[in-house]
Write a protein that holds these residues in place. Structure first.
Motif, PDB file in Angstrom:
ATOM      1  N   LEU A 150       5.711  17.074  -4.926  1.00 54.50           N
ATOM      2  CA  LEU A 150       5.279  16.214  -3.829  1.00 54.50           C
ATOM      3  C   LEU A 150       4.012  16.789  -3.209  1.00 54.50           C
ATOM      4  O   LEU A 150       3.910  17.996  -2.964  1.00 54.50           O
ATOM      5  N   PHE A 151       3.028  15.911  -2.931  1.00 54.60           N
ATOM      6  CA  PHE A 151       1.732  16.343  -2.402  1.00 54.60           C
ATOM      7  C   PHE A 151       1.358  15.533  -1.163  1.00 54.60           C
ATOM      8  O   PHE A 151       1.551  14.309  -1.127  1.00 54.60           O
ATOM      9  N   GLU A 196       2.928  10.635   1.202  1.00 53.84           N
ATOM     10  CA  GLU A 196       2.848  11.672   0.171  1.00 53.84           C
ATOM     11  C   GLU A 196       2.772  11.035  -1.217  1.00 53.84           C
ATOM     12  O   GLU A 196       3.220   9.902  -1.417  1.00 53.84           O
ATOM     13  N   VAL A 197       2.207  11.769  -2.147  1.00 53.00           N
ATOM     14  CA  VAL A 197       2.144  11.330  -3.542  1.00 53.00           C
ATOM     15  C   VAL A 197       3.135  12.160  -4.347  1.00 53.00           C
ATOM     16  O   VAL A 197       3.129  13.390  -4.276  1.00 53.00           O
ATOM     17  N   ALA A 218      -1.681  17.214 -11.661  1.00 54.88           N
ATOM     18  CA  ALA A 218      -3.134  17.089 -11.528  1.00 54.88           C
ATOM     19  C   ALA A 218      -3.508  15.689 -11.052  1.00 54.88           C
ATOM     20  O   ALA A 218      -4.368  15.525 -10.164  1.00 54.88           O
ATOM     21  N   GLN A 219      -2.869  14.676 -11.633  1.00 57.64           N
ATOM     22  CA  GLN A 219      -3.169  13.318 -11.195  1.00 57.64           C
ATOM     23  C   GLN A 219      -2.675  13.081  -9.770  1.00 57.64           C
ATOM     24  O   GLN A 219      -3.340  12.390  -8.973  1.00 57.64           O
ATOM     25  N   ARG A 223      -4.861  11.741  -6.775  1.00 54.90           N
ATOM     26  CA  ARG A 223      -4.441  10.506  -6.101  1.00 54.90           C
ATOM     27  C   ARG A 223      -4.262  10.723  -4.612  1.00 54.90           C
ATOM     28  O   ARG A 223      -4.568   9.838  -3.802  1.00 54.90           O
ATOM     29  N   ALA A 224      -3.746  11.892  -4.243  1.00 51.80           N
ATOM     30  CA  ALA A 224      -3.561  12.206  -2.828  1.00 51.80           C
ATOM     31  C   ALA A 224      -4.906  12.280  -2.115  1.00 51.80           C
ATOM     32  O   ALA A 224      -5.035  11.864  -0.953  1.00 51.80           O
ATOM     33  N   ARG A 225      -5.917  12.797  -2.806  1.00 45.98           N
ATOM     34  CA  ARG A 225      -7.234  12.947  -2.196  1.00 45.98           C
ATOM     35  C   ARG A 225      -8.077  11.682  -2.267  1.00 45.98           C
ATOM     36  O   ARG A 225      -8.946  11.459  -1.406  1.00 45.98           O
ATOM     37  N   SER A 226      -7.841  10.846  -3.278  1.00 45.45           N
ATOM     38  CA  SER A 226      -8.681   9.656  -3.487  1.00 45.45           C
ATOM     39  C   SER A 226      -7.807   8.422  -3.668  1.00 45.45           C
ATOM     40  O   SER A 226      -7.678   7.888  -4.787  1.00 45.45           O
TER      41      SER A 226
END
Length: 236
Positions: A150-151, A196-197, A218-219, A223-226
């Motif tokens: 989780l991110f 969260e992603v 990594a994805q 995805r969390a950032r963009s």
């Protein structure tokens, strides 16, 4: 000579009944409907008695549901249901249901595991959750490896509230956990204020799952950032 209701009670297929009785198209359906008001219990009990007269079974009166060894009529009328906790898996053959229950009991000794016997009409018309399909083989079973991370929206990894990697024996009727693929992964943005992603991986090959988990994470960070890059809403 068999009468119409006797053939239907014995579970003879529609096509065979039509041929034996000489029913014309349309009339056969009307005749079948005439006897479908009989309850499943009457059907099974009557079939067992008629089967005993015709084939000489050793089943005692009042001994319960007929078993496979008592001839073709009882077998056709009984569904062997593996009850696994709240889940029920219907099997055409008793040995398949017994195998499912035995393996489930080994995997989860603290959970309910037993075989129930249903009459076929009752299962097909009144089975739980509308589950009328009856399996004629043992369900597929595999050890499935899982990984999850989780991110936060900025890409920072956070606690998932449980283990990040685990494995468990899983059956094909447990569609939320089962797979026959070596590995498969996905990422998804969670709804709610946190946004969260989550990265999720599962598969039957432990090494392939570990490799896929690196890709998924990594994805998930990207995805969390963009969020716009992946079509995620920015109206949080």
């Amino acid at each position: 000579m068999f009468d119409r209701p006797v053939l239907l009670i014995l579970g003879v297929s529609d096509a065979v009944v039509d041929a034996i009785m000489g029913w014309e198209p349309g009339k056969s359906a009307r005749m079948r409907r005439r006897y479908q008001h009989l309850t499943s219990r009457v059907l099974k009990d009557t079939a067992a008695k008629v089967g005993g007269l015709l084939w000489g079974t050793d089943q005692a009166e009042g001994s319960g549901a007929p078993k496979a060894s008592h001839g073709p009529v009882p077998t056709e009328l009984v569904v062997h249901v593996a009850r696994l906790g709240e889940r029920r898996v219907p099997c055409l053959h008793r040995e398949h249901a017994d195998e499912v229950v035995a393996l489930w009991g080994e995997d989860w000794p603290d959970r309910t595991a037993e075989v129930e016997e249903w009459d076929r009409w009752g299962w097909e018309h009144q089975g739980p959750d509308g589950a009328s399909a009856i399996r004629d083989r043992v369900p597929e079973r595999a050890v499935v490896f899982h990984a999850r991370a989780l991110f936060l929206p900025g890409g920072e990894r956070t606690a998932t509230g449980g283990p990040e990697q685990w494995s468990m024996p899983t059956w094909d009727f447990e569609t939320d956990r089962y797979t026959d693929r070596a590995s498969a992964w996905r990422t998804a943005r969670r709804p709610g204020t946190g946004q969260e992603v989550e990265a999720q991986v599962r598969g039957t090959d432990k090494m392939a799952v570990e490799v896929a988990f690196v890709e998924a994470c990594a994805q998930a960070v990207d995805r969390a950032r963009s969020p716009g890059k992946y079509g995620d809403t920015e109206e949080w």
